[in-house]
Design a protein around this motif. Sequence first.
Motif, PDB file in Angstrom:
ATOM      1  N   VAL A  37       0.833  -1.200   0.000  1.00 24.58           N
ATOM      2  CA  VAL A  37       0.000   0.000   0.000  1.00 24.58           C
ATOM      3  C   VAL A  37       0.863   1.242   0.000  1.00 24.58           C
ATOM      4  O   VAL A  37       0.637   2.180  -0.748  1.00 24.58           O
ATOM      5  CB  VAL A  37      -0.941  -0.007   1.225  1.00 24.58           C
ATOM      6  CG1 VAL A  37      -1.612   1.347   1.375  1.00 24.58           C
ATOM      7  CG2 VAL A  37      -1.983  -1.105   1.077  1.00 24.58           C
ATOM      8  N   SER A  38       1.915   1.266   0.820  1.00 31.64           N
ATOM      9  CA  SER A  38       2.738   2.463   0.917  1.00 31.64           C
ATOM     10  C   SER A  38       3.598   2.653  -0.310  1.00 31.64           C
ATOM     11  O   SER A  38       3.754   3.760  -0.805  1.00 31.64           O
ATOM     12  CB  SER A  38       3.634   2.389   2.164  1.00 31.64           C
ATOM     13  OG  SER A  38       4.511   1.286   2.075  1.00 31.64           O
ATOM     14  N   GLU A  39       4.152   1.564  -0.860  1.00 30.29           N
ATOM     15  CA  GLU A  39       5.066   1.687  -1.988  1.00 30.29           C
ATOM     16  C   GLU A  39       4.350   2.056  -3.264  1.00 30.29           C
ATOM     17  O   GLU A  39       4.961   2.517  -4.215  1.00 30.29           O
ATOM     18  CB  GLU A  39       5.857   0.396  -2.186  1.00 30.29           C
ATOM     19  CG  GLU A  39       6.889   0.159  -1.092  1.00 30.29           C
ATOM     20  CD  GLU A  39       7.732  -1.065  -1.382  1.00 30.29           C
ATOM     21  OE1 GLU A  39       7.491  -1.733  -2.408  1.00 30.29           O
ATOM     22  OE2 GLU A  39       8.632  -1.353  -0.576  1.00 30.29           O
ATOM     23  N   ASN A  40       3.056   1.852  -3.319  1.00 25.22           N
ATOM     24  CA  ASN A  40       2.313   2.165  -4.521  1.00 25.22           C
ATOM     25  C   ASN A  40       1.517   3.442  -4.402  1.00 25.22           C
ATOM     26  O   ASN A  40       0.575   3.685  -5.158  1.00 25.22           O
ATOM     27  CB  ASN A  40       1.385   1.001  -4.888  1.00 25.22           C
ATOM     28  CG  ASN A  40       2.147  -0.161  -5.461  1.00 25.22           C
ATOM     29  OD1 ASN A  40       2.455  -0.195  -6.648  1.00 25.22           O
ATOM     30  ND2 ASN A  40       2.485  -1.124  -4.616  1.00 25.22           N
ATOM     31  N   ASN A  41       1.870   4.272  -3.448  1.00 24.39           N
ATOM     32  CA  ASN A  41       1.150   5.526  -3.253  1.00 24.39           C
ATOM     33  C   ASN A  41       1.739   6.668  -4.065  1.00 24.39           C
ATOM     34  O   ASN A  41       1.286   7.790  -3.991  1.00 24.39           O
ATOM     35  CB  ASN A  41       1.158   5.904  -1.765  1.00 24.39           C
ATOM     36  CG  ASN A  41       0.108   6.942  -1.453  1.00 24.39           C
ATOM     37  OD1 ASN A  41      -0.947   6.973  -2.075  1.00 24.39           O
ATOM     38  ND2 ASN A  41       0.406   7.803  -0.501  1.00 24.39           N
ATOM     39  N   ARG A  56       6.122   8.454 -12.162  1.00 23.99           N
ATOM     40  CA  ARG A  56       6.623   9.796 -12.477  1.00 23.99           C
ATOM     41  C   ARG A  56       6.759  10.658 -11.234  1.00 23.99           C
ATOM     42  O   ARG A  56       7.003  11.853 -11.319  1.00 23.99           O
ATOM     43  CB  ARG A  56       5.678  10.467 -13.471  1.00 23.99           C
ATOM     44  CG  ARG A  56       5.620   9.746 -14.809  1.00 23.99           C
ATOM     45  CD  ARG A  56       4.750  10.495 -15.802  1.00 23.99           C
ATOM     46  NE  ARG A  56       4.732   9.833 -17.096  1.00 23.99           N
ATOM     47  CZ  ARG A  56       4.082  10.281 -18.153  1.00 23.99           C
ATOM     48  NH1 ARG A  56       3.395  11.418 -18.068  1.00 23.99           N
ATOM     49  NH2 ARG A  56       4.101   9.616 -19.292  1.00 23.99           N
ATOM     50  N   GLY A  57       6.584  10.069 -10.059  1.00 26.88           N
ATOM     51  CA  GLY A  57       6.777  10.805  -8.825  1.00 26.88           C
ATOM     52  C   GLY A  57       5.592  11.604  -8.367  1.00 26.88           C
ATOM     53  O   GLY A  57       5.681  12.383  -7.418  1.00 26.88           O
ATOM     54  N   LYS A  58       4.434  11.450  -9.028  1.00 23.56           N
ATOM     55  CA  LYS A  58       3.253  12.219  -8.643  1.00 23.56           C
ATOM     56  C   LYS A  58       2.448  11.442  -7.608  1.00 23.56           C
ATOM     57  O   LYS A  58       2.234  10.247  -7.754  1.00 23.56           O
ATOM     58  CB  LYS A  58       2.388  12.487  -9.874  1.00 23.56           C
ATOM     59  CG  LYS A  58       3.079  13.366 -10.918  1.00 23.56           C
ATOM     60  CD  LYS A  58       2.157  13.595 -12.099  1.00 23.56           C
ATOM     61  CE  LYS A  58       2.832  14.483 -13.144  1.00 23.56           C
ATOM     62  NZ  LYS A  58       1.957  14.703 -14.305  1.00 23.56           N
ATOM     63  N   PRO A  59       1.987  12.112  -6.540  1.00 20.59           N
ATOM     64  CA  PRO A  59       1.208  11.410  -5.521  1.00 20.59           C
ATOM     65  C   PRO A  59      -0.083  10.848  -6.102  1.00 20.59           C
ATOM     66  O   PRO A  59      -0.692  11.443  -6.986  1.00 20.59           O
ATOM     67  CB  PRO A  59       0.904  12.521  -4.484  1.00 20.59           C
ATOM     68  CG  PRO A  59       1.908  13.582  -4.752  1.00 20.59           C
ATOM     69  CD  PRO A  59       2.189  13.526  -6.212  1.00 20.59           C
ATOM     70  N   LYS A  60      -0.486   9.696  -5.629  1.00 23.18           N
ATOM     71  CA  LYS A  60      -1.774   9.146  -6.008  1.00 23.18           C
ATOM     72  C   LYS A  60      -2.419   8.546  -4.781  1.00 23.18           C
ATOM     73  O   LYS A  60      -1.774   8.305  -3.771  1.00 23.18           O
ATOM     74  CB  LYS A  60      -1.631   8.115  -7.119  1.00 23.18           C
ATOM     75  CG  LYS A  60      -0.693   6.964  -6.811  1.00 23.18           C
ATOM     76  CD  LYS A  60      -0.552   6.086  -8.033  1.00 23.18           C
ATOM     77  CE  LYS A  60       0.354   4.899  -7.732  1.00 23.18           C
ATOM     78  NZ  LYS A  60       0.552   4.045  -8.906  1.00 23.18           N
ATOM     79  N   SER A  61      -3.714   8.296  -4.853  1.00 22.79           N
ATOM     80  CA  SER A  61      -4.452   7.868  -3.674  1.00 22.79           C
ATOM     81  C   SER A  61      -3.944   6.535  -3.151  1.00 22.79           C
ATOM     82  O   SER A  61      -3.547   5.650  -3.912  1.00 22.79           O
ATOM     83  CB  SER A  61      -5.940   7.751  -4.031  1.00 22.79           C
ATOM     84  OG  SER A  61      -6.126   6.815  -5.088  1.00 22.79           O
ATOM     85  N   ALA A  62      -3.960   6.416  -1.822  1.00 18.15           N
ATOM     86  CA  ALA A  62      -3.500   5.180  -1.185  1.00 18.15           C
ATOM     87  C   ALA A  62      -4.441   4.028  -1.522  1.00 18.15           C
ATOM     88  O   ALA A  62      -5.645   4.225  -1.714  1.00 18.15           O
ATOM     89  CB  ALA A  62      -3.420   5.384   0.320  1.00 18.15           C
ATOM     90  N   TRP A  63      -3.877   2.841  -1.605  1.00 17.58           N
ATOM     91  CA  TRP A  63      -4.693   1.653  -1.878  1.00 17.58           C
ATOM     92  C   TRP A  63      -5.535   1.332  -0.647  1.00 17.58           C
ATOM     93  O   TRP A  63      -5.020   1.215   0.459  1.00 17.58           O
ATOM     94  CB  TRP A  63      -3.794   0.473  -2.223  1.00 17.58           C
ATOM     95  CG  TRP A  63      -3.216   0.545  -3.603  1.00 17.58           C
ATOM     96  CD1 TRP A  63      -2.198   1.366  -4.012  1.00 17.58           C
ATOM     97  CD2 TRP A  63      -3.632  -0.217  -4.740  1.00 17.58           C
ATOM     98  NE1 TRP A  63      -1.950   1.165  -5.337  1.00 17.58           N
ATOM     99  CE2 TRP A  63      -2.811   0.193  -5.830  1.00 17.58           C
ATOM    100  CE3 TRP A  63      -4.601  -1.193  -4.956  1.00 17.58           C
ATOM    101  CZ2 TRP A  63      -2.929  -0.351  -7.100  1.00 17.58           C
ATOM    102  CZ3 TRP A  63      -4.713  -1.732  -6.223  1.00 17.58           C
ATOM    103  CH2 TRP A  63      -3.898  -1.317  -7.286  1.00 17.58           C
ATOM    104  N   THR A  64      -6.822   1.158  -0.866  1.00 17.63           N
ATOM    105  CA  THR A  64      -7.702   0.777   0.241  1.00 17.63           C
ATOM    106  C   THR A  64      -7.637  -0.725   0.467  1.00 17.63           C
ATOM    107  O   THR A  64      -7.171  -1.485  -0.393  1.00 17.63           O
ATOM    108  CB  THR A  64      -9.156   1.174  -0.070  1.00 17.63           C
ATOM    109  OG1 THR A  64      -9.623   0.393  -1.184  1.00 17.63           O
ATOM    110  CG2 THR A  64      -9.257   2.656  -0.400  1.00 17.63           C
ATOM    111  N   LYS A  65      -8.117  -1.161   1.624  1.00 18.86           N
ATOM    112  CA  LYS A  65      -8.120  -2.592   1.930  1.00 18.86           C
ATOM    113  C   LYS A  65      -8.983  -3.363   0.947  1.00 18.86           C
ATOM    114  O   LYS A  65      -8.649  -4.502   0.569  1.00 18.86           O
ATOM    115  CB  LYS A  65      -8.611  -2.819   3.363  1.00 18.86           C
ATOM    116  CG  LYS A  65      -7.620  -2.374   4.432  1.00 18.86           C
ATOM    117  CD  LYS A  65      -8.070  -2.774   5.813  1.00 18.86           C
ATOM    118  CE  LYS A  65      -9.301  -1.989   6.241  1.00 18.86           C
ATOM    119  NZ  LYS A  65      -9.699  -2.315   7.633  1.00 18.86           N
TER     120      LYS A  65
END
Length: 246
Positions: A179-183, A187-196
């Motif tokens: 979840v954290s590594e795919n946030n 390209r270094g732009k933030p994206k929404s955290a993966w939900t459970k």
Amino acid sequence: MAPIAVVEQPGFVRMLKTLDSRYSLPSRHYFARQELPRLYTTERERLAAELEKVTDYALTTDMWSSRTCEPYMCVTIHYILDWKIKSACLQTTYFPQDHMGENIAEALRDVTTTWMLNPNGPVAITTDNGVNIVCAVQNNTWQRMQCFGHRLHLAIEHLERRKQCPKDTSDGPNTARNVSENNVSSRGKPKSAWTKVEVNAVMRHFRSHISEGHLASMREFEVCKRCEHPVLQNRTVQNIRDFVRN
């Protein structure tokens, strides 16, 4: 480093004429078809002769894509000769095959065979933590070293992301890591955290791939996104692929 075509640019031509008006500048075709192939052949023969004296060596490899999204694999050798540490890029190879562990393992073996290196393999090979490359090294029964630079980069990204989202370990350490590594996007732009819910949807399809070190095909990722709609409607196929690989 400049492209070969610079020799035909007006500014460059004018500069050389100023330096020496008698000099006749060859065309880019001359460099592309004669000088660069000659230089490549000379350097390859020199390196091959030097590697004949080497018995123990280490390798570094990585997969990357060009600006036109063409996939390549680069392999670098590290060795000691006459008490001097040396490194050389053996090859950067176009790699259109599926990036499965078996294909990468075979490509790495081809490198050692082509350059007539010690058939027992390298002392160690340094890679990132991609599931496919880890699987490839295991298939070749080589010693793998984690890339310090890659690990440091992940650690810094992880630290930065912890400031943006709460830590969630309810589904175990592997889920929290993914979840954290795919946030952050590639390209270094933030994206929404993966939900459970999203994580569980992906894991239903790829839990065995992750545990066994196999990389799924793009077709399988597309099937996952389609089957898990609408849960994964806000995720692209590439998002899902990056999640599974990391």
